[in-house]
Design a protein around this motif. Structure first.
Motif, mmCIF file in Angstrom:
data_model
loop_
_atom_site.group_PDB
_atom_site.id
_atom_site.type_symbol
_atom_site.label_atom_id
_atom_site.label_comp_id
_atom_site.label_asym_id
_atom_site.label_seq_id
_atom_site.Cartn_x
_atom_site.Cartn_y
_atom_site.Cartn_z
ATOM 1 N N ARG A 175 2.010 6.707 7.452
ATOM 2 C CA ARG A 175 1.939 5.852 8.644
ATOM 3 C C ARG A 175 0.864 4.787 8.420
ATOM 4 O O ARG A 175 1.082 3.598 8.671
ATOM 5 C CB ARG A 175 1.588 6.691 9.882
ATOM 6 C CG ARG A 175 1.419 5.834 11.131
ATOM 7 C CD ARG A 175 0.973 6.621 12.331
ATOM 8 N NE ARG A 175 -0.394 7.101 12.194
ATOM 9 C CZ ARG A 175 -1.044 7.752 13.154
ATOM 10 N NH1 ARG A 175 -0.445 8.021 14.294
ATOM 11 N NH2 ARG A 175 -2.283 8.150 12.975
ATOM 12 N N ALA A 176 -0.301 5.217 7.924
ATOM 13 C CA ALA A 176 -1.387 4.253 7.691
ATOM 14 C C ALA A 176 -0.964 3.218 6.649
ATOM 15 O O ALA A 176 -1.222 2.020 6.804
ATOM 16 C CB ALA A 176 -2.643 4.988 7.239
ATOM 17 N N ALA A 177 -0.319 3.683 5.579
ATOM 18 C CA ALA A 177 0.096 2.754 4.517
ATOM 19 C C ALA A 177 1.126 1.756 5.054
ATOM 20 O O ALA A 177 1.055 0.552 4.778
ATOM 21 C CB ALA A 177 0.670 3.535 3.335
ATOM 22 N N ILE A 204 -5.497 5.287 0.179
ATOM 23 C CA ILE A 204 -5.249 5.746 -1.199
ATOM 24 C C ILE A 204 -5.702 7.200 -1.352
ATOM 25 O O ILE A 204 -5.028 8.023 -1.979
ATOM 26 C CB ILE A 204 -5.995 4.823 -2.200
ATOM 27 C CG1 ILE A 204 -5.376 3.430 -2.225
ATOM 28 C CG2 ILE A 204 -6.068 5.440 -3.590
ATOM 29 C CD1 ILE A 204 -4.124 3.282 -3.050
ATOM 30 N N LEU A 205 -6.871 7.532 -0.757
ATOM 31 C CA LEU A 205 -7.366 8.907 -0.825
ATOM 32 C C LEU A 205 -6.454 9.874 -0.062
ATOM 33 O O LEU A 205 -6.380 11.053 -0.386
ATOM 34 C CB LEU A 205 -8.789 8.992 -0.274
ATOM 35 C CG LEU A 205 -9.882 8.694 -1.295
ATOM 36 C CD1 LEU A 205 -11.179 8.293 -0.612
ATOM 37 C CD2 LEU A 205 -10.122 9.902 -2.201
ATOM 38 N N GLY A 206 -5.769 9.338 0.953
ATOM 39 C CA GLY A 206 -4.747 10.152 1.620
ATOM 40 C C GLY A 206 -3.693 10.572 0.606
ATOM 41 O O GLY A 206 -3.260 11.733 0.555
ATOM 42 N N GLY A 207 -3.294 9.630 -0.238
ATOM 43 C CA GLY A 207 -2.326 9.943 -1.298
ATOM 44 C C GLY A 207 -2.900 10.949 -2.287
ATOM 45 O O GLY A 207 -2.213 11.888 -2.698
ATOM 46 N N SER A 208 -4.177 10.785 -2.654
ATOM 47 C CA SER A 208 -4.800 11.719 -3.607
ATOM 48 C C SER A 208 -4.769 13.145 -3.048
ATOM 49 O O SER A 208 -4.377 14.093 -3.741
ATOM 50 C CB SER A 208 -6.265 11.374 -3.882
ATOM 51 O OG SER A 208 -6.502 10.013 -3.863
ATOM 52 N N GLY A 209 -5.211 13.281 -1.779
ATOM 53 C CA GLY A 209 -5.256 14.609 -1.160
ATOM 54 C C GLY A 209 -3.875 15.233 -1.103
ATOM 55 O O GLY A 209 -3.688 16.428 -1.378
ATOM 56 N N LEU A 218 0.813 -1.212 0.000
ATOM 57 C CA LEU A 218 0.000 0.000 0.000
ATOM 58 C C LEU A 218 0.853 1.271 0.000
ATOM 59 O O LEU A 218 0.425 2.301 -0.506
ATOM 60 C CB LEU A 218 -0.961 -0.037 1.202
ATOM 61 C CG LEU A 218 -2.059 1.010 1.266
ATOM 62 C CD1 LEU A 218 -2.820 1.132 -0.045
ATOM 63 C CD2 LEU A 218 -3.027 0.717 2.392
ATOM 64 N N THR A 219 2.041 1.201 0.559
ATOM 65 C CA THR A 219 2.893 2.400 0.557
ATOM 66 C C THR A 219 3.150 2.861 -0.870
ATOM 67 O O THR A 219 2.989 4.034 -1.206
ATOM 68 C CB THR A 219 4.242 2.110 1.260
ATOM 69 O OG1 THR A 219 3.950 1.677 2.589
ATOM 70 C CG2 THR A 219 5.137 3.337 1.313
ATOM 71 N N HIS A 220 3.517 1.920 -1.730
ATOM 72 C CA HIS A 220 3.830 2.311 -3.106
ATOM 73 C C HIS A 220 2.573 2.583 -3.923
ATOM 74 O O HIS A 220 2.577 3.445 -4.811
ATOM 75 C CB HIS A 220 4.729 1.259 -3.757
ATOM 76 C CG HIS A 220 6.128 1.317 -3.220
ATOM 77 N ND1 HIS A 220 7.208 0.743 -3.836
ATOM 78 C CD2 HIS A 220 6.628 1.926 -2.106
ATOM 79 C CE1 HIS A 220 8.300 0.978 -3.120
ATOM 80 N NE2 HIS A 220 7.963 1.689 -2.069
ATOM 81 N N ALA A 221 1.477 1.890 -3.608
ATOM 82 C CA ALA A 221 0.218 2.191 -4.298
ATOM 83 C C ALA A 221 -0.254 3.600 -3.925
ATOM 84 O O ALA A 221 -0.795 4.332 -4.757
ATOM 85 C CB ALA A 221 -0.845 1.153 -3.936
ATOM 86 N N THR A 222 -0.034 3.999 -2.662
ATOM 87 C CA THR A 222 -0.405 5.348 -2.225
ATOM 88 C C THR A 222 0.454 6.389 -2.940
ATOM 89 O O THR A 222 -0.016 7.466 -3.310
ATOM 90 C CB THR A 222 -0.257 5.463 -0.686
ATOM 91 O OG1 THR A 222 -1.047 4.431 -0.096
ATOM 92 C CG2 THR A 222 -0.719 6.808 -0.172
ATOM 93 N N MET A 223 1.716 6.036 -3.141
ATOM 94 C CA MET A 223 2.594 6.941 -3.886
ATOM 95 C C MET A 223 2.106 7.125 -5.313
ATOM 96 O O MET A 223 2.195 8.211 -5.880
ATOM 97 C CB MET A 223 4.005 6.362 -3.958
ATOM 98 C CG MET A 223 4.812 6.733 -2.773
ATOM 99 S SD MET A 223 6.447 6.039 -3.000
ATOM 100 C CE MET A 223 7.108 6.512 -1.441
ATOM 101 N N LEU A 224 1.617 6.040 -5.888
ATOM 102 C CA LEU A 224 1.073 6.128 -7.249
ATOM 103 C C LEU A 224 -0.086 7.130 -7.264
ATOM 104 O O LEU A 224 -0.167 7.995 -8.142
ATOM 105 C CB LEU A 224 0.598 4.740 -7.707
ATOM 106 C CG LEU A 224 -0.192 4.661 -9.010
ATOM 107 C CD1 LEU A 224 0.622 5.204 -10.178
ATOM 108 C CD2 LEU A 224 -0.618 3.221 -9.303
ATOM 109 N N SER A 225 -0.959 7.035 -6.263
ATOM 110 C CA SER A 225 -2.067 7.981 -6.166
ATOM 111 C C SER A 225 -1.571 9.406 -5.998
ATOM 112 O O SER A 225 -2.047 10.331 -6.646
ATOM 113 C CB SER A 225 -2.926 7.647 -4.947
ATOM 114 O OG SER A 225 -3.972 6.834 -5.329
#
Ligand SMILES: Cc1cc2nc3c(=O)[nH]c(=O)nc-3n(C[C@H](O)[C@H](O)[C@H](O)COP(=O)(O)OP(=O)(O)OC[C@H]3O[C@@H](n4cnc5c(N)ncnc54)[C@H](O)[C@@H]3O)c2cc1C
Length: 400
Positions: free
Chosen positions: A312-314, A256-261, A75-82
């Motif tokens: 942290r969440a990711a 993921i929405l954390g990454g978007s924001g 999820l860390t890297h998926a969040t980065m993608l977002s």
């Protein structure tokens, strides 16, 4: 340093990913924003899929496609993608975030056969996914869900009847995860199921597409089901047990929405700092004024806080924290990052003055329009606060 929660592998991955998106997404972003160009969206989804980026969430699928140097699935890297995609074009990012939110329950809860049929297309970027929860009478409160899913034992088929609205990728998705009530005699949490509906299934239609304040280029609309029949094996997990699926899907989506924001906030901040350092007023650069420093500093600390809380969440997820234990950190990531995005978008407009609200002088006005959806989608700010407070007040039941 802003990103101390990340390690060297994460940073190397971010650099490579940012380069990829600069090549694939950046040149297509004007067509997505100005012409609602769905083909441009699809082309970038396809490029991401072919390069392996849409498999980041699924370690078992990811193995063997380690073409991406420095990528550690999770999820860390998926969040980065977002984050990196949203920094360039938030509307585009919503398409992949929704597709991944569809892929996630397919990967975790579908039978091997259904998973094999519908998951590869999404994670290889050939197909698009959608999630159908919201209804005209059901938004934050999913307990009032009216969509009915009944089992026709003679034909061994599920029959769906209901109306969903605000569905991202409606009409352009290839696969829909649909939530509905299978046991109306118990509370929705105990009588809800989720099924997989492929596009083109008779009985499914798309009455309307919405026009939003921002997010040009992404498609959100209504989906109606009238005696829509799908085979018995299209059930995800167990009958009446979709609440668990929904909780894990929302946890995932909120990080993921954390990454978007974060991406949207960063893109606004970059515009504000550039403007403050070049625009002159009263014989000095605008950025020399204390009232402008205040705005820059306020955006800066909020972005730092959002980044720390989101990753942290990711990282918690990647360490195996799941279900109820992840609800508070995921809700915090969503809340802080999306509120930071709207704050930074609004503040950047103010720093730019007239340039901030005209299309002719850059992207600030687009970011301002785009950001507004963030505290609403994927669970509102108010709902995120309930989730946080209920973890902090375990002996009390929140009065929703
Ligand atoms: C652009 C966009 C894309 C979307 N994509 C999808 C999708 O792909 N799939 C899907 O299923 N849904 C999707 N949604 C729906 C989204 O999840 C809902 O809009 C969201 O959950 C809020 O529901 P609602 O709009 O019905 O607002 P409501 O639930 O009616 O809430 C209205 C307001 O009241 C507040 N409120 C509600 N209850 C309380 C309470 N107890 N205490 C205090 N305040 C409260 C809310 O926080 C909100 O501010 C999308 C929405 C948008 C705008």
């Amino acid at each position: 340093m802003r990103d101390f929660i990340l390690n060297d592998t994460d940073r190397a991955f971010r650099t490579e990913l940012a380069g990829f998106l600069e090549r694939e997404l950046l040149p297509r972003a004007p067509a997505i924003e100005n012409d609602d160009d769905w083909n441009a969206v699809k082309a970038v989804v396809r490029a991401l899929g072919e390069a392996g980026y849409l498999k980041l969430m699924f370690p078992d699928l990811y193995r063997g496609s380690l073409a991406i140097s420095g990528a550690a699935p999770g999820l860390t890297h998926a969040t980065m993608l977002s984050e990196e995609a949203a920094a360039i074009n938030y509307a585009f990012e919503t398409t992949i975030a929704t597709a991944l939110s569809c892929a996630y329950p397919l990967h975790r809860y579908a039978t091997p056969e259904i998973r094999g049929r519908y998951l590869p297309g999404i994670v290889e970027g050939r197909e698009i996914g959608a999630i159908c929860v919201t209804e005209p009478g059901v938004g934050s409160d999913t307990s009032g869900m009216r969509t009915r899913i009944t089992f026709d034992a003679a034909r061994r088929e599920w029959v769906i009847n209901g109306f969903k609205r605000y569905i991202s990728n409606a009409s352009v998705a290839d696969v829909y995860i649909v939530y509905g009530i299978t046991d109306p005699d118990v509370p929705a949490g105990k009588g809800m199921s989720a099924v997989v509906v492929p596009a083109g299934t008779p009985g499914m239609s798309f009455p309307r597409r919405y026009t939003f304040t921002g997010r040009r280029g992404c498609i959100v609309g209504e989906v109606e089901f009238r005696d829509c029949r799908i085979p018995a094996e299209n059930l995800l997990g167990e009958e009446n047990a979709a609440l668990r699926i929904m909780i894990s899907m929302f946890n995932f989506e909120r990080v993921i929405l954390g990454g978007s924001g974060l991406g949207v906030a960063r893109s606004a901040f970059d515009i504000a700092t550039a403007h403050a350092q070049t625009r002159e007023a009263f014989g000095q650069k605008l950025g020399c004024k204390q009232l402008i420093w205040d705005k820059i500093a306020e955006m800066s600390w909020r972005i730092d806080a959002a980044e720390l809380i989101t990753y942290r969440a990711a990282k918690l997820y990647d360490q195996g924290v799941a279900g109820k234990a992840l609800m508070k950190p995921a809700a915090m990531a969503k809340l802080v990052s999306t509120e930071t995005a709207t704050f930074c978008a609004d503040t950047t407009v103010q720093v730019l003055g007239g340039d901030g609200i005209t299309k002719e002088y850059g992207r600030a006005e687009q970011i301002f329009r785009d950001a507004r959806a963030l505290p609403i989608v994927g669970g509102t700010t108010e709902m995120a606060k309930y989730l946080i407070a209920s973890a902090d007040l375990p002996t009390l039941k929140p009065n929703l």
